[in-house]
Write a protein that holds these residues in place. Structure first.
Motif, mmCIF file in Angstrom:
data_model
loop_
_atom_site.group_PDB
_atom_site.id
_atom_site.type_symbol
_atom_site.label_atom_id
_atom_site.label_comp_id
_atom_site.label_asym_id
_atom_site.label_seq_id
_atom_site.Cartn_x
_atom_site.Cartn_y
_atom_site.Cartn_z
ATOM 1 N N VAL A 54 4.256 15.899 6.560
ATOM 2 C CA VAL A 54 4.585 14.528 6.211
ATOM 3 C C VAL A 54 5.909 14.143 6.869
ATOM 4 O O VAL A 54 6.955 14.731 6.587
ATOM 5 C CB VAL A 54 4.678 14.355 4.684
ATOM 6 N N VAL A 55 5.861 13.166 7.762
ATOM 7 C CA VAL A 55 7.059 12.645 8.409
ATOM 8 C C VAL A 55 7.711 11.576 7.550
ATOM 9 O O VAL A 55 8.926 11.519 7.410
ATOM 10 C CB VAL A 55 6.703 12.075 9.804
ATOM 11 N N LYS A 56 6.894 10.722 6.967
ATOM 12 C CA LYS A 56 7.377 9.615 6.139
ATOM 13 C C LYS A 56 6.364 9.344 5.056
ATOM 14 O O LYS A 56 5.151 9.342 5.312
ATOM 15 C CB LYS A 56 7.575 8.360 7.001
ATOM 16 N N ALA A 57 6.827 9.102 3.824
ATOM 17 C CA ALA A 57 5.941 8.773 2.708
ATOM 18 C C ALA A 57 6.661 7.801 1.790
ATOM 19 O O ALA A 57 7.845 7.968 1.501
ATOM 20 C CB ALA A 57 5.514 10.023 1.947
ATOM 21 N N SER A 58 5.943 6.777 1.345
ATOM 22 C CA SER A 58 6.535 5.797 0.431
ATOM 23 C C SER A 58 6.590 6.363 -0.980
ATOM 24 O O SER A 58 5.904 7.336 -1.316
ATOM 25 C CB SER A 58 5.716 4.509 0.452
ATOM 26 N N SER A 59 7.399 5.732 -1.818
ATOM 27 C CA SER A 59 7.510 6.183 -3.213
ATOM 28 C C SER A 59 6.191 6.030 -3.948
ATOM 29 O O SER A 59 5.860 6.821 -4.842
ATOM 30 C CB SER A 59 8.608 5.390 -3.920
ATOM 31 N N ALA A 60 5.398 5.005 -3.577
ATOM 32 C CA ALA A 60 4.096 4.827 -4.225
ATOM 33 C C ALA A 60 3.161 5.982 -3.918
ATOM 34 O O ALA A 60 2.331 6.366 -4.749
ATOM 35 C CB ALA A 60 3.468 3.508 -3.765
ATOM 36 N N ALA A 61 3.276 6.562 -2.714
ATOM 37 C CA ALA A 61 2.434 7.708 -2.360
ATOM 38 C C ALA A 61 2.757 8.912 -3.236
ATOM 39 O O ALA A 61 1.857 9.651 -3.656
ATOM 40 C CB ALA A 61 2.618 8.056 -0.891
ATOM 41 N N TYR A 62 4.036 9.107 -3.527
ATOM 42 C CA TYR A 62 4.407 10.193 -4.436
ATOM 43 C C TYR A 62 3.940 9.893 -5.854
ATOM 44 O O TYR A 62 3.496 10.792 -6.573
ATOM 45 C CB TYR A 62 5.920 10.396 -4.416
ATOM 46 N N SER A 68 0.834 -1.203 0.000
ATOM 47 C CA SER A 68 0.000 0.000 0.000
ATOM 48 C C SER A 68 0.869 1.253 0.000
ATOM 49 O O SER A 68 2.027 1.223 0.422
ATOM 50 C CB SER A 68 -0.909 0.011 1.228
ATOM 51 N N SER A 69 0.300 2.347 -0.486
ATOM 52 C CA SER A 69 0.957 3.638 -0.370
ATOM 53 C C SER A 69 0.814 4.115 1.068
ATOM 54 O O SER A 69 -0.297 4.161 1.601
ATOM 55 C CB SER A 69 0.322 4.641 -1.336
ATOM 56 N N ALA A 70 1.930 4.465 1.714
ATOM 57 C CA ALA A 70 1.927 4.813 3.135
ATOM 58 C C ALA A 70 2.380 6.247 3.336
ATOM 59 O O ALA A 70 3.346 6.707 2.710
ATOM 60 C CB ALA A 70 2.829 3.864 3.918
ATOM 61 N N VAL A 71 1.677 6.963 4.221
ATOM 62 C CA VAL A 71 2.030 8.338 4.581
ATOM 63 C C VAL A 71 1.870 8.471 6.095
ATOM 64 O O VAL A 71 0.841 8.066 6.643
ATOM 65 C CB VAL A 71 1.144 9.371 3.867
ATOM 66 N N VAL A 72 2.887 9.039 6.774
ATOM 67 C CA VAL A 72 2.828 9.310 8.207
ATOM 68 C C VAL A 72 2.809 10.819 8.410
ATOM 69 O O VAL A 72 3.682 11.532 7.886
ATOM 70 C CB VAL A 72 4.021 8.678 8.947
ATOM 71 N N LEU A 73 1.810 11.301 9.152
ATOM 72 C CA LEU A 73 1.650 12.733 9.409
ATOM 73 C C LEU A 73 1.880 13.020 10.884
ATOM 74 O O LEU A 73 1.539 12.198 11.750
ATOM 75 C CB LEU A 73 0.245 13.189 9.006
ATOM 76 N N ASP A 74 2.449 14.220 11.171
ATOM 77 C CA ASP A 74 2.623 14.624 12.554
ATOM 78 C C ASP A 74 1.462 15.507 12.996
ATOM 79 O O ASP A 74 0.461 15.670 12.282
ATOM 80 C CB ASP A 74 3.964 15.315 12.752
ATOM 81 N N GLU A 75 1.581 16.107 14.187
ATOM 82 C CA GLU A 75 0.467 16.888 14.723
ATOM 83 C C GLU A 75 0.217 18.173 13.957
ATOM 84 O O GLU A 75 -0.840 18.785 14.063
ATOM 85 C CB GLU A 75 0.725 17.225 16.199
#
Length: 419
Positions: free
Chosen positions: A71-79, A60-67
């Motif tokens: 974007v803290v972390k995002a996979s290449s598929a998300a881009y 899956s395309s993964a994105v981690v967001l902070d408060e």
């Protein structure tokens, strides 16, 4: 002397004070450098242990967001999907889901249609988004691309609907004709006429069921399991013999020629069915007292020599708008004429699948009023093992299973005229 001593003492005291101040400043600067900043919060170390590794192996395309929704972390598929742009989540509904989840800690899931990037077409990208809390500050967004799955499901749904419709027509006709026979039991001529119509509809139903079975078989079977060198001359003779009665009824001359002693590698039954369907279509859609030619030759190709089997007719031809769709299942250029000839609209779909599964292709040249030439290209025996399996599954692109050519294929001379 006292004055000099006082000046020296003052200088010493000033030096000590300067050293103390410098040391305090250094300590303060060192502690300030160790304090976490806003920028450092957005780097990988803020992720819980092991999360980075897990995200890297997810499909899956993964994105981690902070408060702060950064974007803290995002996979290449998300881009690649266009979810992240400029360090921010670019899809507003997903961003709102992330904020709601951060507020109440609940896991949320939704399906969305997103505009496809980089195309001028109005096609939508179907995705499934799932948002969950990750620790106390972070939010994890997982996005699945459902576009291809939806397209395949639509193809299967249309296929079932078409099958139901095609089966309903002859079955309904048989039901009505049987009632007519019962009502006309005292009229021998009417009984004979209705019985003849019943035989026609029964034949149509039998052909439809058989072609459905053939299509299912070529889609699911591996043609190389029972592969063997197949003589092209034998395939041509079998196709001609299959259509000899129809051609004789319409006084159509069938001519076969070209290079002799050619061989292809594959499933003999599937190859015979594919060529037979092309010849049968040529006969059915040709006017009376015309000519159908079958030519075979070897041609050079980048990956090795190919065998071309071209079937040419002098029929009604195919318009440009229909050429792109004739390899679709149940598509008919002239539905009224197909009903008259008993066509099911599956013949060319079977040809397409047989060609692809054997590492070849089928193309068409046609012009309205000038006839058509269908060309079946197959690797020569010995090369098909390498080519079959490299072709994509034709069922995943059902709307463009065959291809068209801008210039006509010139069939080879046909010295042998078959009665």
């Amino acid at each position: 002397m006292d004055v000099n001593a006082a000046v020296a003492a003052a200088a010493a005291i000033a030096g000590v004070l300067t050293g103390v101040i410098a040391m305090l400043a250094f300590r303060w600067s060192e502690r300030d450098q160790k304090r976490p900043t806003r920028t450092s919060l957005h780097t990988d170390p803020v992720l819980p242990p092991g999360v980075d590794t897990v995200l890297s192996v997810l499909r899956s395309s993964a994105v981690v967001l902070d408060e702060a929704d950064a974007v803290v972390k995002a996979s290449s598929a998300a881009y690649a999907l266009g979810l992240v742009r400029g360090g921010k989540l670019a899809v507003e509904p997903m961003l709102q889901m992330a904020r709601d989840t951060r507020r109440d800690g609940e896991i949320r899931q939704v399906e969305l249609d997103l505009p496809r990037r980089g195309t001028g077409r109005g096609e939508a990208l179907a995705v499934s988004a799932r948002v969950a809390p990750l620790g106390s500050r972070l939010v994890l967004l997982l996005v699945e691309d459902l576009t291809e799955a939806r397209r395949i499901e639509a193809v299967r749904r249309d296929f079932v609907a078409n099958v139901s419709h095609e089966l309903k027509t002859p079955v309904g006709a048989l039901s009505l004709l049987s009632e007519a026979v019962m009502d006309a039991s005292d009229d021998p001529e009417a009984v004979q006429r209705f019985a003849g119509r019943m035989q026609i509809e029964a034949t149509r139903l039998t052909n439809l069921v058989q072609e459905l079975i053939d299509l299912s078989r070529v889609q699911n079977d591996d043609p190389l399991e029972d592969a063997e060198p197949v003589r092209v001359d034998e395939l041509v003779a079998e196709a001609v013999d299959r259509c000899r009665h129809q051609a004789g009824t319409k006084q159509i001359t069938m001519a076969a020629g070209g290079t002799a002693d050619l061989r292809v590698w594959g499933n003999r039954g599937q190859l015979a069915a594919a060529l037979g369907n092309l010849v049968e279509n040529a006969v059915n859609y040709s006017p009376a007292r015309t000519r159908v030619g079958i030519a075979a030759r070897r041609v050079s190709a980048p990956g090795g020599d190919m065998i071309e089997l071209a079937v040419t007719d002098q029929g009604i031809g195919i318009s440009d708008k229909d050429k792109d769709r004739i390899f679709e299942r149940f598509y008919r250029v002239d539905p009224a004429r197909s009903r008259a000839t008993g066509g099911t609209g599956l013949g060319l779909a079977i040809v397409k699948h047989v060609a692809a599964s054997h590492g070849g292709e089928v193309t068409v040249w046609s012009a309205e009023g000038q006839g058509s030439t269908f060309t079946l290209r197959l690797p020569e025996a010995g090369l098909a093992r390498d080519r079959a399996g490299q072709h994509p599954d034709p069922d995943l692109d059902d709307e463009a299973g065959g291809s068209t050519e801008s210039s006509p294929y010139e069939p080879l001379p046909a010295p042998e005229v078959l009665p």
